[in-house]
Design a protein around this motif. Structure first.
Motif, short mmCIF file in Angstrom:
data_model
loop_
_atom_site.label_atom_id
_atom_site.label_comp_id
_atom_site.label_asym_id
_atom_site.label_seq_id
_atom_site.Cartn_x
_atom_site.Cartn_y
_atom_site.Cartn_z
N ARG A 25 7.55 17.24 -9.69
CA ARG A 25 6.47 17.16 -10.65
C ARG A 25 5.14 16.71 -10.02
O ARG A 25 4.07 17.19 -10.39
CB ARG A 25 6.82 16.25 -11.81
CG ARG A 25 5.82 16.34 -12.95
CD ARG A 25 6.17 15.56 -14.22
NE ARG A 25 7.57 15.47 -14.46
CZ ARG A 25 8.19 14.34 -14.85
NH1 ARG A 25 7.52 13.24 -15.03
NH2 ARG A 25 9.48 14.33 -15.08
N TYR A 26 5.20 15.76 -9.08
CA TYR A 26 3.97 15.16 -8.54
C TYR A 26 3.70 15.46 -7.07
O TYR A 26 2.75 14.92 -6.50
CB TYR A 26 4.01 13.63 -8.77
CG TYR A 26 4.03 13.28 -10.23
CD1 TYR A 26 2.89 13.44 -11.02
CD2 TYR A 26 5.20 12.83 -10.83
CE1 TYR A 26 2.92 13.13 -12.37
CE2 TYR A 26 5.22 12.51 -12.18
CZ TYR A 26 4.08 12.67 -12.94
OH TYR A 26 4.12 12.37 -14.29
N ALA A 27 4.54 16.29 -6.44
CA ALA A 27 4.37 16.64 -5.02
C ALA A 27 4.35 15.38 -4.15
O ALA A 27 3.46 15.19 -3.32
CB ALA A 27 3.13 17.49 -4.80
N VAL A 28 5.32 14.50 -4.38
CA VAL A 28 5.48 13.27 -3.60
C VAL A 28 6.90 13.23 -3.04
O VAL A 28 7.79 13.91 -3.53
CB VAL A 28 5.21 12.00 -4.46
CG1 VAL A 28 3.75 11.93 -4.86
CG2 VAL A 28 6.11 11.96 -5.69
N GLU A 29 7.08 12.45 -1.99
CA GLU A 29 8.42 12.32 -1.43
C GLU A 29 8.66 10.91 -0.91
O GLU A 29 7.71 10.18 -0.63
CB GLU A 29 8.67 13.36 -0.34
CG GLU A 29 7.63 13.41 0.74
CD GLU A 29 7.83 14.61 1.66
OE1 GLU A 29 7.86 14.35 2.89
OE2 GLU A 29 7.97 15.74 1.19
N LEU A 30 9.95 10.59 -0.79
CA LEU A 30 10.34 9.27 -0.29
C LEU A 30 9.84 9.07 1.12
O LEU A 30 9.75 9.97 1.91
CB LEU A 30 11.87 9.10 -0.32
CG LEU A 30 12.51 9.12 -1.70
CD1 LEU A 30 14.03 9.06 -1.56
CD2 LEU A 30 12.02 7.96 -2.54
N THR B 17 0.85 -1.18 0.00
CA THR B 17 0.00 0.00 0.00
C THR B 17 0.89 1.23 0.00
O THR B 17 1.80 1.35 0.83
CB THR B 17 -0.92 0.02 1.24
OG1 THR B 17 -1.72 -1.16 1.23
CG2 THR B 17 -1.82 1.25 1.22
N VAL B 18 0.62 2.14 -0.95
CA VAL B 18 1.36 3.39 -1.04
C VAL B 18 0.42 4.50 -0.58
O VAL B 18 -0.64 4.72 -1.18
CB VAL B 18 1.84 3.66 -2.48
CG1 VAL B 18 2.65 4.95 -2.55
CG2 VAL B 18 2.67 2.48 -3.01
N ALA B 19 0.80 5.19 0.48
CA ALA B 19 -0.01 6.28 1.01
C ALA B 19 0.05 7.50 0.08
O ALA B 19 1.00 7.65 -0.70
CB ALA B 19 0.51 6.68 2.40
N PRO B 20 -0.96 8.36 0.14
CA PRO B 20 -0.93 9.59 -0.65
C PRO B 20 0.35 10.39 -0.35
O PRO B 20 0.79 10.46 0.80
CB PRO B 20 -2.17 10.35 -0.17
CG PRO B 20 -3.11 9.28 0.29
CD PRO B 20 -2.21 8.24 0.91
N GLY B 21 0.94 10.93 -1.39
CA GLY B 21 2.13 11.76 -1.25
C GLY B 21 3.44 11.01 -1.18
O GLY B 21 4.50 11.61 -0.99
N VAL B 22 3.42 9.69 -1.35
CA VAL B 22 4.62 8.87 -1.21
C VAL B 22 5.19 8.47 -2.57
O VAL B 22 4.45 8.03 -3.46
CB VAL B 22 4.34 7.61 -0.36
CG1 VAL B 22 5.52 6.64 -0.41
CG2 VAL B 22 4.04 8.01 1.07
N LEU B 23 6.50 8.62 -2.71
CA LEU B 23 7.27 8.13 -3.85
C LEU B 23 8.06 6.92 -3.36
O LEU B 23 8.77 7.01 -2.36
CB LEU B 23 8.23 9.21 -4.35
CG LEU B 23 9.31 8.79 -5.35
CD1 LEU B 23 8.68 8.37 -6.68
CD2 LEU B 23 10.31 9.92 -5.55
N VAL B 24 7.92 5.79 -4.04
CA VAL B 24 8.73 4.61 -3.73
C VAL B 24 10.11 4.83 -4.34
O VAL B 24 10.23 5.30 -5.48
CB VAL B 24 8.06 3.33 -4.28
CG1 VAL B 24 8.97 2.12 -4.08
CG2 VAL B 24 6.72 3.11 -3.59
#
Length: 153
Positions: A148-153, A36-43
């Motif tokens: 670009r996508y407003a995500v982070e590790l 499961t990848v939470a909102p705002g998360v980059l793998v």
């Protein structure tokens, strides 16, 4: 037999991970985990030298990059991630995204298990584990995709 063979749950970095089919159950051919990848998360963007992977989205939407190709995958969509091709997923949406990940050969489940047992600041342990399983990072993707996508590790 119906349903998953196992339901063991661990935390791999920020990803809740459930073992569904272990390599031992299928002669080592593959393993299946649910993540499961939470909102705002980059793998963490990475590449494998020894494993091919297929991700099947169960719910939510995942951003996917495989090599130079980028797209959004929704429920039922499949992302093939061959060895030697850099790849990552992220969740730019507002709802958690769940997917099944099939890895072949199946020993990659051991990577997930061992990774979950490392301390977050154990960089030497992570480096050794990555080397043992033929995994290396693609660091220049992190800033690009994060911006670009407003995500982070």
């Amino acid at each position: 037999m119906s349903g998953p063979i196992t339901d063991q749950e661990i935390l791999v970095g920020t990803l809740p991970t459930t073992f569904r089919v272990l390599a031992d159950h299928v002669g080592g051919a593959f393993s299946i985990v649910e993540q499961t990848v939470a909102p705002g998360v980059l793998v963490w963007p990475h590449v494998h030298t020894d494993h091919d992977q297929v991700a099947i989205v169960i719910s939510g939407e995942l951003g996917v990059r495989v090599g130079d190709r980028e797209w959004t995958a929704g429920p039922g969509d499949i992302a093939v991630r061959p060895r030697h091709i850099p790849h990552t997923v992220w969740n730019a949406g507002s709802e958690p995204a769940r997917f099944l990940e099939i890895s072949a050969p199946g020993d990659f489940e051991e990577y997930f298990q061992r990774f979950s047992e490392l301390d977050a600041d154990d960089t030497a342990g992570r480096s050794g584990l990555q080397a043992a399983f033929g995994v290396s990072g693609v660091p220049h993707w992190v800033e690009e995709l994060s911006t670009r996508y407003a995500v982070e590790l």
